[in-house]
Design a protein around this motif. Structure first.
Motif, PDB file in Angstrom:
ATOM      1  N   ASP A  71      59.517  69.414  14.533  1.00  0.00           N
ATOM      2  CA  ASP A  71      59.126  70.813  14.415  1.00  0.00           C
ATOM      3  C   ASP A  71      57.624  70.891  14.224  1.00  0.00           C
ATOM      4  OD1 ASP A  71      61.769  71.535  14.576  1.00  0.00           O
ATOM      5  OD2 ASP A  71      62.039  71.729  12.404  1.00  0.00           O
ATOM      6  N   ARG A  72      56.991  71.844  14.907  1.00  0.00           N
ATOM      7  CA  ARG A  72      55.529  71.904  14.921  1.00  0.00           C
ATOM      8  C   ARG A  72      54.955  72.058  13.515  1.00  0.00           C
ATOM      9  NH1 ARG A  72      54.009  69.091  18.675  1.00  0.00           N
ATOM     10  NH2 ARG A  72      55.964  68.197  17.885  1.00  0.00           N
ATOM     11  N   GLU A  76      57.836  67.380   5.242  1.00  0.00           N
ATOM     12  CA  GLU A  76      58.177  67.652   3.850  1.00  0.00           C
ATOM     13  C   GLU A  76      57.618  66.625   2.891  1.00  0.00           C
ATOM     14  OE1 GLU A  76      62.353  68.278   3.540  1.00  0.00           O
ATOM     15  OE2 GLU A  76      62.357  69.990   4.923  1.00  0.00           O
ATOM     16  N   ASP A  77      57.065  65.532   3.413  1.00  0.00           N
ATOM     17  CA  ASP A  77      56.507  64.480   2.572  1.00  0.00           C
ATOM     18  C   ASP A  77      55.366  63.824   3.337  1.00  0.00           C
ATOM     19  OD1 ASP A  77      55.915  62.405   0.885  1.00  0.00           O
ATOM     20  OD2 ASP A  77      57.951  61.621   0.749  1.00  0.00           O
ATOM     21  N   ALA A  78      54.153  63.980   2.843  1.00  0.00           N
ATOM     22  CA  ALA A  78      52.999  63.394   3.524  1.00  0.00           C
ATOM     23  C   ALA A  78      53.057  61.876   3.547  1.00  0.00           C
ATOM     24  CB  ALA A  78      51.708  63.855   2.842  1.00  0.00           C
ATOM     25  N   GLU A  79      53.810  61.291   2.626  1.00  0.00           N
ATOM     26  CA  GLU A  79      53.924  59.832   2.607  1.00  0.00           C
ATOM     27  C   GLU A  79      54.573  59.308   3.891  1.00  0.00           C
ATOM     28  OE1 GLU A  79      52.502  58.052   0.443  1.00  0.00           O
ATOM     29  OE2 GLU A  79      52.287  59.258  -1.375  1.00  0.00           O
ATOM     30  N   VAL A  80      55.370  60.137   4.552  1.00  0.00           N
ATOM     31  CA  VAL A  80      55.970  59.747   5.829  1.00  0.00           C
ATOM     32  C   VAL A  80      54.872  59.539   6.874  1.00  0.00           C
ATOM     33  CG1 VAL A  80      57.436  60.516   7.732  1.00  0.00           C
ATOM     34  CG2 VAL A  80      58.176  60.849   5.367  1.00  0.00           C
ATOM     35  N   LEU A 173      48.409  72.115  23.131  1.00  0.00           N
ATOM     36  CA  LEU A 173      48.922  71.127  22.186  1.00  0.00           C
ATOM     37  C   LEU A 173      48.460  71.398  20.751  1.00  0.00           C
ATOM     38  CD1 LEU A 173      48.663  67.749  24.145  1.00  0.00           C
ATOM     39  CD2 LEU A 173      50.689  69.163  23.730  1.00  0.00           C
ATOM     40  N   VAL A 174      47.585  72.371  20.574  1.00  0.00           N
ATOM     41  CA  VAL A 174      47.149  72.771  19.231  1.00  0.00           C
ATOM     42  C   VAL A 174      48.098  73.840  18.706  1.00  0.00           C
ATOM     43  CG1 VAL A 174      45.340  73.984  17.947  1.00  0.00           C
ATOM     44  CG2 VAL A 174      44.713  72.174  19.545  1.00  0.00           C
ATOM     45  N   TRP A 175      48.439  73.746  17.425  1.00  0.00           N
ATOM     46  CA  TRP A 175      49.286  74.759  16.799  1.00  0.00           C
ATOM     47  C   TRP A 175      48.432  75.958  16.422  1.00  0.00           C
ATOM     48  CZ3 TRP A 175      53.950  76.510  16.178  1.00  0.00           C
ATOM     49  CH2 TRP A 175      54.269  77.348  15.106  1.00  0.00           C
ATOM     50  N   HIS A 176      48.810  77.139  16.899  1.00  0.00           N
ATOM     51  CA  HIS A 176      48.055  78.359  16.636  1.00  0.00           C
ATOM     52  C   HIS A 176      48.819  79.336  15.743  1.00  0.00           C
ATOM     53  CE1 HIS A 176      45.102  77.058  19.550  1.00  0.00           C
ATOM     54  NE2 HIS A 176      46.055  76.892  20.450  1.00  0.00           N
ATOM     55  N   GLY A 177      49.917  78.890  15.186  1.00  0.00           N
ATOM     56  CA  GLY A 177      50.728  79.772  14.355  1.00  0.00           C
ATOM     57  C   GLY A 177      50.414  79.631  12.873  1.00  0.00           C
ATOM     58  N   PRO A 178      51.264  80.214  12.026  1.00  0.00           N
ATOM     59  CA  PRO A 178      51.025  80.199  10.580  1.00  0.00           C
ATOM     60  C   PRO A 178      51.291  78.823   9.973  1.00  0.00           C
ATOM     61  CG  PRO A 178      53.129  81.210  11.066  1.00  0.00           C
ATOM     62  CD  PRO A 178      52.476  80.970  12.388  1.00  0.00           C
ATOM     63  N   PHE A 179      50.782  78.645   8.754  1.00  0.00           N
ATOM     64  CA  PHE A 179      51.081  77.432   8.003  1.00  0.00           C
ATOM     65  C   PHE A 179      52.551  77.438   7.590  1.00  0.00           C
ATOM     66  CE2 PHE A 179      46.506  77.746   7.536  1.00  0.00           C
ATOM     67  CZ  PHE A 179      46.087  76.421   7.571  1.00  0.00           C
ATOM     68  N   ARG A 180      53.121  76.239   7.438  1.00  0.00           N
ATOM     69  CA  ARG A 180      54.505  76.103   6.999  1.00  0.00           C
ATOM     70  C   ARG A 180      54.548  75.811   5.493  1.00  0.00           C
ATOM     71  NH1 ARG A 180      57.865  75.075  11.441  1.00  0.00           N
ATOM     72  NH2 ARG A 180      56.967  76.133  13.247  1.00  0.00           N
ATOM     73  N   ARG A 181      55.464  76.475   4.799  1.00  0.00           N
ATOM     74  CA  ARG A 181      55.532  76.319   3.344  1.00  0.00           C
ATOM     75  C   ARG A 181      55.782  74.857   2.950  1.00  0.00           C
ATOM     76  NH1 ARG A 181      55.912  79.814  -0.690  1.00  0.00           N
ATOM     77  NH2 ARG A 181      56.313  81.551   0.757  1.00  0.00           N
ATOM     78  N   ALA A 182      56.740  74.209   3.617  1.00  0.00           N
ATOM     79  CA  ALA A 182      57.060  72.825   3.270  1.00  0.00           C
ATOM     80  C   ALA A 182      55.850  71.926   3.462  1.00  0.00           C
ATOM     81  CB  ALA A 182      58.228  72.332   4.116  1.00  0.00           C
ATOM     82  N   THR A 183      55.094  72.170   4.515  1.00  0.00           N
ATOM     83  CA  THR A 183      53.908  71.357   4.795  1.00  0.00           C
ATOM     84  C   THR A 183      52.854  71.559   3.719  1.00  0.00           C
ATOM     85  OG1 THR A 183      54.374  71.496   7.165  1.00  0.00           O
ATOM     86  CG2 THR A 183      52.140  70.869   6.521  1.00  0.00           C
ATOM     87  N   VAL A 187      51.299  68.753   1.231  1.00  0.00           N
ATOM     88  CA  VAL A 187      49.856  68.502   1.073  1.00  0.00           C
ATOM     89  C   VAL A 187      49.470  68.578  -0.401  1.00  0.00           C
ATOM     90  CG1 VAL A 187      47.556  69.444   1.550  1.00  0.00           C
ATOM     91  CG2 VAL A 187      49.237  69.246   3.399  1.00  0.00           C
ATOM     92  N   ASP A 188      49.977  69.588  -1.095  1.00  0.00           N
ATOM     93  CA  ASP A 188      49.680  69.753  -2.519  1.00  0.00           C
ATOM     94  C   ASP A 188      50.125  68.526  -3.310  1.00  0.00           C
ATOM     95  OD1 ASP A 188      48.777  71.100  -4.797  1.00  0.00           O
ATOM     96  OD2 ASP A 188      50.693  72.087  -5.125  1.00  0.00           O
ATOM     97  N   GLU A 189      51.324  68.042  -3.036  1.00  0.00           N
ATOM     98  CA  GLU A 189      51.846  66.865  -3.742  1.00  0.00           C
ATOM     99  C   GLU A 189      51.017  65.629  -3.423  1.00  0.00           C
ATOM    100  OE1 GLU A 189      55.862  66.718  -2.470  1.00  0.00           O
ATOM    101  OE2 GLU A 189      56.489  68.472  -3.658  1.00  0.00           O
TER     102      GLU A 189
END
Length: 267
Positions: A71-72, A76-80, A173-183, A187-189
């Motif tokens: 999904d663009r 859910e985990d930046a460690e991935v 190929l660039v995402w031009h939509g809104p930020f995703r909450r999970a993302t 990032v915060d974590e």
């Protein structure tokens, strides 16, 4: 000009699309971690310059970005994503065991690169952080909303060269939509984990634009101050915006990066 070739690497959540620029006789490896919402194809210019300096340049598209699956801009985990960088690094090291590896991370990719260096301090010869998301990031304030507002990245914040913004807007190929909450939560974590993690005890260069509104230098410095090690160098460019490798003084920026890498690899 050195043309890029394509390969795939088995990432944690699917096959990652990877671009590679390989000179005839590489002397080192540059592994590039791109920023949020973009992709490795936007690094063609800098990759060609690095390859001209005998770097084998490898740039994966993070999961949910560019030509990689998912999904663009969703994770859910930046460690991935950090683990995916290690998969690519391991393949490169197996293919070229005698070549030192320099990790170059831009923006969100700078965050991932810093976390990678904390996890794998002995696997890299040097680290370059370009406009990295570290410390605090005002975009995370969007998490306070019940619904994430549709506030895509303003292309005017990327570079003083208006063509860069125009190309960014036209890039499918660039995402031009809104930020995703999970993302944003991921990032915060990750930022909290970096702040609490070990210092960067390898040659590290931090470069940033003085007029970077997307990732302000002052916010990043709060994180840099927590993790800077003994071999740390910084260069803040007056008037420059977020994408230093696409800025009007990009030739100067790449020269500074190559000078740093040369010193780090020959020390």
């Amino acid at each position: 000009m050195i043309e890029s070739t394509d390969r795939t690497v088995a990432g944690s959540l699917g096959e990652l699309a990877v671009r590679e620029w390989k000179p005839a006789e590489p002397a080192w490896i540059a592994l590039i971690a791109h920023g949020y919402g973009e992709h490795s194809g936007r690094y063609e210019w800098v990759a060609e310059r690095l390859a001209g300096a005998r770097a084998l340049v490898c740039a994966p598209d993070h999961i949910g970005h560019g030509r990689s699956p998912g999904d663009r801009v969703h994770f859910e985990d930046a460690e991935v994503l950090v683990s995916d960088l290690d998969v690519v690094r391991r393949e490169l090291a197996a293919e070229h065991p005698d070549l030192p590896i320099v990790l170059i991370g831009h923006s969100m990719g700078g965050m991932l690169a810093a976390r990678y260096a904390q996890h794998h301090p002995g696997k890299l010869s040097a680290l370059v952080l370009s406009g990295p998301v570290l410390g605090t990031w005002h975009v995370l304030d969007l998490l306070e909303h019940d619904e994430i507002p549709d506030t895509p990245i303003d292309p005017a914040t990327l570079s003083r060269d208006p063509q860069v913004g125009a190309d960014y807007l036209a890039d499918p190929l660039v995402w031009h939509g809104p930020f995703r909450r999970a993302t944003l939560r991921a990032v915060d974590e990750c930022l909290l984990a970096i702040n609490e993690g070990p210092s960067l005890e390898l040659p590290t260069l931090w470069i940033h634009g003085e007029d970077d509104e997307l990732v302000p230098e002052a916010d990043t410095r709060t994180g840099i101050d927590r993790v800077r090690g003994g071999d740390f160098h910084e260069h803040i460019y007056p008037g420059a915006r977020h994408e230093l490798f696409n800025e009007t003084n990009r030739t100067e920026v790449v020269a500074d990066v190559l000078n740093f890498v040369g010193r780090a690899l020959n020390s």
